[in-house]
Design a protein around this motif. Sequence first.
Motif, mmCIF file in Angstrom:
data_model
loop_
_atom_site.group_PDB
_atom_site.id
_atom_site.type_symbol
_atom_site.label_atom_id
_atom_site.label_comp_id
_atom_site.label_asym_id
_atom_site.label_seq_id
_atom_site.Cartn_x
_atom_site.Cartn_y
_atom_site.Cartn_z
ATOM 1 N N VAL A 27 -3.773 -0.664 11.322
ATOM 2 C CA VAL A 27 -2.672 -1.327 10.526
ATOM 3 C C VAL A 27 -2.043 -0.448 9.897
ATOM 4 C CG1 VAL A 27 -2.641 -3.061 8.797
ATOM 5 C CG2 VAL A 27 -4.658 -3.352 10.504
ATOM 6 N N SER A 28 -0.870 -0.858 9.819
ATOM 7 C CA SER A 28 0.250 0.049 8.982
ATOM 8 C C SER A 28 0.031 -0.324 7.245
ATOM 9 C CB SER A 28 1.594 -0.135 9.473
ATOM 10 O OG SER A 28 2.045 -1.464 9.067
ATOM 11 N N GLY A 31 1.472 -3.715 7.268
ATOM 12 C CA GLY A 31 0.559 -4.817 7.529
ATOM 13 C C GLY A 31 -0.510 -4.876 6.877
ATOM 14 N N SER A 34 0.937 -6.801 3.637
ATOM 15 C CA SER A 34 1.163 -8.370 3.975
ATOM 16 C C SER A 34 -0.127 -8.914 3.929
ATOM 17 C CB SER A 34 1.781 -8.458 5.236
ATOM 18 O OG SER A 34 2.153 -9.834 5.578
#
Length: 276
Positions: A27-28, A31, A34
Amino acid sequence: MWSALPESDRSAEFGDLLRHWRAVRRVSQLGLASAAGSTPRYVSFVETGRARPSREMVLRLARALDVPLRERNGLLLAAGFAPLYPVAPLGSTQLGRVETALTSMLEQHEPYPAVVLDRGWNVLRANRGAGLLFARLFAPDQMPGAVNVLRLMLEPGPVRSSVLNWDVVAPALLERAAREAVGGVFDRATADLVEQLRARPDIAAVMAGAAAGVPTVPVVDVRFAVDDVTLDLFSVVSTIGTPIDVTAQELRVEAFFPADDATRAAWRRIGPGVEV
């Protein structure tokens, strides 16, 4: 390959642990921000130590990354907060309802074998059927007090020597171990055990062979040679839904079923007093 959990202790930096889990989940920062209701800038600051997360934010980040409960406690400790999730031992009052459910599942599955495992594949509970099967596999020797299923099935010994289709079961079991790891990630002890097992030349050889073929059956049976009969068994694994206790999350019940009528009939010959 698989991912192993880092050692979680009070000296671990929260930012390092968060970065580890982001990498595990692929996951960035965008991401994660969010999903956790934050911003990429804030996540970056937390990971580099420029910002100290609140207790609520630690939990939001952990939930967004689906971090197992034991490791969520580690994240809280690393961030300077007390652990949230209890670690009650099996058999304690806190896990009374869980214990009752496990006992019921083991008893209801008689006469066939069923066991309760922890996340390291150690047997914590076993019903009469499982005790009978293990006793027969170890005979004439006594069954050891501590039983680890991965070691029993994959290392040389009486159980492994009784598995007629070991070359099929071994790679399937190692794949299962990775798939069933809590949160999809091995704890350090289990990761070390799996790495040790995979490094064995005999296991490496069957793993290489398994990579070349795709199974054509829906489940992999374990074919045990017990006394003068062959037992074809497959298993179904159950876990506890929505746990909020570390121990409860890490428990699973493995129940074995006969794969055919011949095995169902042969089970009657395993020991006196067994009713099918």
